[in-house]
Design a protein around this motif. Structure first.
Motif, PDB file in Angstrom:
ATOM      1  N   MET A   1     -11.726 -18.846   7.817  1.00 14.29           N
ATOM      2  CA  MET A   1     -12.580 -19.984   7.542  1.00 14.29           C
ATOM      3  C   MET A   1     -13.455 -19.722   6.308  1.00 14.29           C
ATOM      4  SD  MET A   1     -13.113 -22.634   9.761  1.00 14.29           S
ATOM      5  CE  MET A   1     -13.995 -24.080   9.641  1.00 14.29           C
ATOM      6  N   ASN A   2     -13.778 -18.485   6.089  1.00 12.49           N
ATOM      7  CA  ASN A   2     -14.646 -18.114   4.982  1.00 12.49           C
ATOM      8  C   ASN A   2     -13.840 -17.541   3.829  1.00 12.49           C
ATOM      9  OD1 ASN A   2     -17.276 -18.521   4.466  1.00 12.49           O
ATOM     10  ND2 ASN A   2     -18.038 -16.801   5.657  1.00 12.49           N
ATOM     11  N   ASP A   3     -12.648 -18.074   3.621  1.00  6.68           N
ATOM     12  CA  ASP A   3     -11.764 -17.542   2.586  1.00  6.68           C
ATOM     13  C   ASP A   3     -12.001 -18.267   1.271  1.00  6.68           C
ATOM     14  OD1 ASP A   3     -10.664 -15.858   4.445  1.00  6.68           O
ATOM     15  OD2 ASP A   3      -9.053 -17.253   4.968  1.00  6.68           O
ATOM     16  N   ILE A   4     -12.999 -17.862   0.544  1.00  6.88           N
ATOM     17  CA  ILE A   4     -13.296 -18.452  -0.765  1.00  6.88           C
ATOM     18  C   ILE A   4     -12.727 -17.521  -1.823  1.00  6.88           C
ATOM     19  CG2 ILE A   4     -15.097 -19.125  -2.369  1.00  6.88           C
ATOM     20  CD1 ILE A   4     -16.849 -19.772   0.028  1.00  6.88           C
ATOM     21  N   ASN A   5     -11.812 -18.060  -2.594  1.00  9.30           N
ATOM     22  CA  ASN A   5     -11.191 -17.289  -3.663  1.00  9.30           C
ATOM     23  C   ASN A   5     -12.137 -17.284  -4.865  1.00  9.30           C
ATOM     24  OD1 ASN A   5      -9.612 -16.193  -5.647  1.00  9.30           O
ATOM     25  ND2 ASN A   5      -7.823 -17.477  -5.221  1.00  9.30           N
ATOM     26  N   PRO A   6     -12.613 -16.135  -5.306  1.00 10.11           N
ATOM     27  CA  PRO A   6     -13.572 -16.100  -6.415  1.00 10.11           C
ATOM     28  C   PRO A   6     -13.004 -16.660  -7.719  1.00 10.11           C
ATOM     29  CG  PRO A   6     -13.341 -13.914  -5.407  1.00 10.11           C
ATOM     30  CD  PRO A   6     -12.361 -14.821  -4.755  1.00 10.11           C
ATOM     31  N   VAL A   7     -11.720 -16.520  -7.936  1.00 10.81           N
ATOM     32  CA  VAL A   7     -11.114 -17.040  -9.166  1.00 10.81           C
ATOM     33  C   VAL A   7     -11.132 -18.570  -9.142  1.00 10.81           C
ATOM     34  CG1 VAL A   7      -9.004 -17.154 -10.531  1.00 10.81           C
ATOM     35  CG2 VAL A   7      -9.675 -14.994  -9.473  1.00 10.81           C
ATOM     36  N   GLU A   8     -10.714 -19.148  -8.005  1.00  5.34           N
ATOM     37  CA  GLU A   8     -10.721 -20.610  -7.872  1.00  5.34           C
ATOM     38  C   GLU A   8     -12.147 -21.146  -7.937  1.00  5.34           C
ATOM     39  OE1 GLU A   8      -8.198 -22.840  -7.743  1.00  5.34           O
ATOM     40  OE2 GLU A   8      -6.886 -21.130  -8.174  1.00  5.34           O
ATOM     41  N   PHE A   9     -13.070 -20.414  -7.315  1.00  5.73           N
ATOM     42  CA  PHE A   9     -14.473 -20.831  -7.341  1.00  5.73           C
ATOM     43  C   PHE A   9     -14.998 -20.842  -8.774  1.00  5.73           C
ATOM     44  CE2 PHE A   9     -19.047 -19.929  -7.076  1.00  5.73           C
ATOM     45  CZ  PHE A   9     -19.451 -20.984  -6.256  1.00  5.73           C
ATOM     46  N   GLY A  10     -14.649 -19.836  -9.557  1.00  4.67           N
ATOM     47  CA  GLY A  10     -15.075 -19.764 -10.959  1.00  4.67           C
ATOM     48  C   GLY A  10     -14.488 -20.897 -11.781  1.00  4.67           C
ATOM     49  N   LYS A  11     -13.217 -21.238 -11.510  1.00  2.00           N
ATOM     50  CA  LYS A  11     -12.587 -22.353 -12.228  1.00  2.00           C
ATOM     51  C   LYS A  11     -13.287 -23.675 -11.908  1.00  2.00           C
ATOM     52  CE  LYS A  11      -7.894 -20.484 -12.567  1.00  2.00           C
ATOM     53  NZ  LYS A  11      -6.490 -20.655 -12.115  1.00  2.00           N
ATOM     54  N   MET A  12     -13.570 -23.883 -10.616  1.00  2.00           N
ATOM     55  CA  MET A  12     -14.239 -25.123 -10.216  1.00  2.00           C
ATOM     56  C   MET A  12     -15.644 -25.201 -10.795  1.00  2.00           C
ATOM     57  SD  MET A  12     -12.707 -25.854  -6.366  1.00  2.00           S
ATOM     58  CE  MET A  12     -14.283 -25.871  -5.676  1.00  2.00           C
ATOM     59  N   LYS A  13     -16.336 -24.066 -10.841  1.00  2.00           N
ATOM     60  CA  LYS A  13     -17.676 -24.039 -11.418  1.00  2.00           C
ATOM     61  C   LYS A  13     -17.623 -24.402 -12.899  1.00  2.00           C
ATOM     62  CE  LYS A  13     -21.737 -21.142 -11.859  1.00  2.00           C
ATOM     63  NZ  LYS A  13     -22.346 -19.834 -11.671  1.00  2.00           N
ATOM     64  N   GLU A  14     -16.638 -23.865 -13.619  1.00  2.00           N
ATOM     65  CA  GLU A  14     -16.475 -24.184 -15.040  1.00  2.00           C
ATOM     66  C   GLU A  14     -16.161 -25.664 -15.239  1.00  2.00           C
ATOM     67  OE1 GLU A  14     -16.511 -23.680 -19.025  1.00  2.00           O
ATOM     68  OE2 GLU A  14     -17.031 -22.151 -17.555  1.00  2.00           O
ATOM     69  N   GLN A  15     -15.320 -26.236 -14.364  1.00  2.00           N
ATOM     70  CA  GLN A  15     -14.996 -27.660 -14.449  1.00  2.00           C
ATOM     71  C   GLN A  15     -16.243 -28.517 -14.213  1.00  2.00           C
ATOM     72  OE1 GLN A  15     -11.862 -28.171 -11.595  1.00  2.00           O
ATOM     73  NE2 GLN A  15     -10.241 -27.662 -13.074  1.00  2.00           N
ATOM     74  N   ILE A  16     -17.063 -28.124 -13.266  1.00  2.00           N
ATOM     75  CA  ILE A  16     -18.290 -28.869 -12.968  1.00  2.00           C
ATOM     76  C   ILE A  16     -19.238 -28.818 -14.162  1.00  2.00           C
ATOM     77  CG2 ILE A  16     -20.376 -28.885 -11.545  1.00  2.00           C
ATOM     78  CD1 ILE A  16     -18.564 -28.033  -9.198  1.00  2.00           C
ATOM     79  N   GLU A  17     -19.383 -27.662 -14.753  1.00  2.00           N
ATOM     80  CA  GLU A  17     -20.252 -27.536 -15.925  1.00  2.00           C
ATOM     81  C   GLU A  17     -19.735 -28.391 -17.078  1.00  2.00           C
ATOM     82  OE1 GLU A  17     -20.483 -23.349 -16.672  1.00  2.00           O
ATOM     83  OE2 GLU A  17     -21.851 -23.002 -14.981  1.00  2.00           O
ATOM     84  N   HIS A  18     -18.411 -28.411 -17.262  1.00  2.00           N
ATOM     85  CA  HIS A  18     -17.818 -29.243 -18.314  1.00  2.00           C
ATOM     86  C   HIS A  18     -18.071 -30.726 -18.042  1.00  2.00           C
ATOM     87  CE1 HIS A  18     -15.056 -30.583 -21.402  1.00  2.00           C
ATOM     88  NE2 HIS A  18     -14.411 -31.299 -20.491  1.00  2.00           N
TER      89      HIS A  18
END
Length: 71
Positions: free
Chosen positions: A1-18
């Motif tokens: 349930m707590n499986d957050i992929n750091p790479v995917e999280f970083g990509k989503m964070k970059e998309q949000i900032e963009h």
């Protein structure tokens, strides 16, 4: 349930900032467009006032000219 992929999280964070940067740019552009529209609206009403004034003066001269010729 707590499986957050750091790479995917970083990509989503970059998309949000963009997206936030793009939104800020759009907001700035919209403000500039609104200011331009307000300027042109003021110019339109000034043109209408000048045209009304000239029309009034012309009608006054034409009316007096017609009355002078009808004597």
């Amino acid at each position: 349930m707590n499986d957050i992929n750091p790479v995917e999280f970083g990509k989503m964070k970059e998309q949000i900032e963009h997206l936030q940067k793009t939104q800020n740019e759009l907001k700035k552009d919209m403000k500039e467009l609104l200011a331009l529209a307000n300027q042109s609206k003021g110019g339109f009403w000034m043109g209408m006032a000048i045209a009304s004034f000239i029309g009034g003066i012309l009608s006054l001269f034409i009316r007096n000219w017609i009355q002078w010729w009808s004597r």
